[in-house]
Design a protein around this motif. Structure first.
Motif, PDB file in Angstrom:
ATOM      1  N   ARG A   1       0.830  -1.203   0.000  1.00 14.68           N
ATOM      2  CA  ARG A   1       0.000   0.000   0.000  1.00 14.68           C
ATOM      3  C   ARG A   1       0.870   1.259   0.000  1.00 14.68           C
ATOM      4  O   ARG A   1       0.513   2.275  -0.603  1.00 14.68           O
ATOM      5  N   ARG A   2       2.024   1.189   0.685  1.00 13.50           N
ATOM      6  CA  ARG A   2       2.898   2.366   0.780  1.00 13.50           C
ATOM      7  C   ARG A   2       3.984   2.375  -0.288  1.00 13.50           C
ATOM      8  O   ARG A   2       4.355   3.431  -0.790  1.00 13.50           O
ATOM      9  N   ARG A   3       4.517   1.202  -0.627  1.00 10.09           N
ATOM     10  CA  ARG A   3       5.679   1.148  -1.512  1.00 10.09           C
ATOM     11  C   ARG A   3       5.348   0.716  -2.933  1.00 10.09           C
ATOM     12  O   ARG A   3       6.219   0.774  -3.802  1.00 10.09           O
ATOM     13  N   GLY A   4       4.133   0.243  -3.176  1.00 11.06           N
ATOM     14  CA  GLY A   4       3.773  -0.237  -4.497  1.00 11.06           C
ATOM     15  C   GLY A   4       4.331  -1.625  -4.761  1.00 11.06           C
ATOM     16  O   GLY A   4       5.099  -2.180  -3.963  1.00 11.06           O
ATOM     17  N   VAL A   5       3.944  -2.202  -5.900  1.00 10.44           N
ATOM     18  CA  VAL A   5       4.355  -3.566  -6.242  1.00 10.44           C
ATOM     19  C   VAL A   5       5.873  -3.667  -6.391  1.00 10.44           C
ATOM     20  O   VAL A   5       6.533  -4.516  -5.781  1.00 10.44           O
ATOM     21  N   ASP A   6       6.469  -2.799  -7.205  1.00 14.80           N
ATOM     22  CA  ASP A   6       7.903  -2.892  -7.474  1.00 14.80           C
ATOM     23  C   ASP A   6       8.727  -2.584  -6.229  1.00 14.80           C
ATOM     24  O   ASP A   6       9.722  -3.269  -5.942  1.00 14.80           O
ATOM     25  N   GLY A   7       8.330  -1.561  -5.482  1.00 19.61           N
ATOM     26  CA  GLY A   7       9.073  -1.207  -4.278  1.00 19.61           C
ATOM     27  C   GLY A   7       9.036  -2.312  -3.243  1.00 19.61           C
ATOM     28  O   GLY A   7      10.045  -2.595  -2.580  1.00 19.61           O
ATOM     29  N   THR A   8       7.882  -2.965  -3.084  1.00 19.05           N
ATOM     30  CA  THR A   8       7.767  -4.061  -2.124  1.00 19.05           C
ATOM     31  C   THR A   8       8.614  -5.249  -2.558  1.00 19.05           C
ATOM     32  O   THR A   8       9.297  -5.882  -1.738  1.00 19.05           O
ATOM     33  N   LEU A   9       8.586  -5.568  -3.850  1.00 19.76           N
ATOM     34  CA  LEU A   9       9.403  -6.676  -4.353  1.00 19.76           C
ATOM     35  C   LEU A   9      10.884  -6.421  -4.079  1.00 19.76           C
ATOM     36  O   LEU A   9      11.615  -7.328  -3.663  1.00 19.76           O
TER      37      LEU A   9
END
Length: 409
Positions: free
Chosen positions: A288-296
């Motif tokens: 929710r905070r970092r987005g898909v790419d950031g979380t990956l």
């Protein structure tokens, strides 16, 4: 046939849409996903009994697992094409029907070749259930919301690799090697009935692709050349390969070399999978905070840190089970973060061919994992050093793909 560009996919990924799925649907999709570990981990405790009952060498019995996995990997490609042409629901229901039929055939197998044939058919049916569970999520949700939903599914699904071998062990001790196969048939009937009653059709008729063999193969070829899709597919495949390598090689290290009993190993393996559940929970919150790419990108460093810790710990304490299990928890924690976001990212790159993208994701995951396991399990030779090096290779591959390829369109 029109195909969107990756930039068009990014616009689709951020478009407005529902933010979550009903809890009942999440649980049903988790059950569909759980068919895979239930069919693999659920048969493992029965392998010695199968060897004795069907007069087969112990070294040949793991082929009952391999037959399922190979068929499962290949069938995903066909399932993806059919699902984009016919819709999701009929392919899932047909796959579960095949799975139940194959489970019954395996249950009554009177020779090892017949069991192998039934297991291959079982893998074909299971493929539709697993690959379309994640496809159905992406059909209904935008990119980041799909990442959260897939993480939720992972939380429910992650208990399956823990309880499946334990339940199977009890069933084998009570009813013999056929009992787990009967349980798989019952599982297929229950999930099939629930899907018949509650699973929605999520692909509108006007979005279906014509079932044209050459055209669909051409579509697969185009997808396989998409840098955006391949970034997620390869990150997912390398990350998963370390999980499968540990499952294949750790018993030899911990039972044969360290002298642990089979039950001790099963309990410690169950402990190591708790990291996956925690990683899914973290992934659900982070996206929710970092987005898909950031979380990956947050998850993949754990998948190299775990094997590095394993390399150091096993050299300092070569006889300690914790030197393997604690670093493996770190690795599975990273996998729990990476898996839902790699899937959500992959299924967002070509929204007009979500079923085929899901099939390619699953096929490449199992194909790369099978090669890595075949190579490194032979090199392991019962040593924790070789196991840690093999997992470090997987973690490095996931890290490179996650940091250098994902998001670099």
């Amino acid at each position: 046939m029109a195909h969107r560009t990756d930039s068009g996919s990014r616009r689709d990924a951020t478009s407005a849409g529902p933010e979550k799925l009903p809890l009942g649907q999440i649980i049903l999709l988790a059950a569909l996903t759980a068919v895979l570990p239930a069919s693999i981990d659920g048969l493992s405790p029965a392998l010695p009994a199968i060897a004795a009952a069907l007069y087969t060498r112990a070294a040949h019995v793991p082929a009952a697992i391999s037959a399922f996995v190979i068929s499962f990997a290949i069938a995903q490609l066909l399932g993806g094409m059919l699902a984009d042409a016919l819709g999701r629901r009929p392919v899932v229901l047909a796959g579960l029907a095949i799975y139940v039929l194959a489970s019954v055939l395996a249950l009554f197998a009177t020779s090892f070749p017949l069991l192998l044939a039934a297991r291959a058919l079982q893998g074909l049916g299971a493929a539709a259930a697993v690959l379309l569970a994640r496809t159905i999520v992406r059909d209904q949700l935008p990119r980041e919301a799909a990442g959260r939903a897939l993480a939720q599914i992972g939380i429910f699904f992650s208990c399956t690799p823990i309880i499946a071998p334990l339940i199977s062990g009890v069933l084998v001790s009570v009813g013999g090697w056929r009992a787990p196969l009967l349980a798989m048939a019952v599982l297929g009937v229950v999930i099939g009935a629930a899907s018949l009653l509650r699973l929605p059709e999520t692909l509108a008729r006007d979005k279906r692709l014509p079932f044209d063999g050459p055209g669909l193969l051409g579509s697969f070829a185009r997808l396989s050349r998409s840098p955006a899709l391949l970034a997620y597919v390869l990150a997912n495949a390398f990350a998963y390969s370390g999980i499968l390598l540990f499952s294949a090689a750790a018993p030899q290290v911990m039972i044969d070399h360290m002298g642990l009993g089979a039950l001790d190993y099963a309990l410690l393996f169950a402990l190591s999978t708790m990291g996956f559940m925690a990683g899914n929970a973290a992934s659900f919150r982070l996206v929710r905070r970092r987005g898909v790419d950031g979380t990956l990108r947050i998850g993949v460093p754990f998948q190299l840190a775990g094997p590095i810790a394993m390399l150091v710990a096993t050299q300092l304490w070569p006889e300690a089970w914790a030197a393997l299990i604690v670093p493996q928890i770190l690795y599975t924690f990273g996998w729990g973060i990476v898996q839902p976001q790699a899937q959500a990212g992959a299924l967002s790159t070509h929204p007009e061919s979500i079923g085929q993208a899901s099939a390619l994701l699953g096929f490449v995951q199992l194909a790369i994992a099978a090669v890595i396991v075949a190579v490194f399990s032979r090199l392991t030779g019962g040593t924790s050093l070789a196991l840690a090096l093999g997992m470090a290779f997987c973690g490095a591959g996931a890290l490179l793909c996650g940091w250098l390829m994902v998001g670099r369109r």
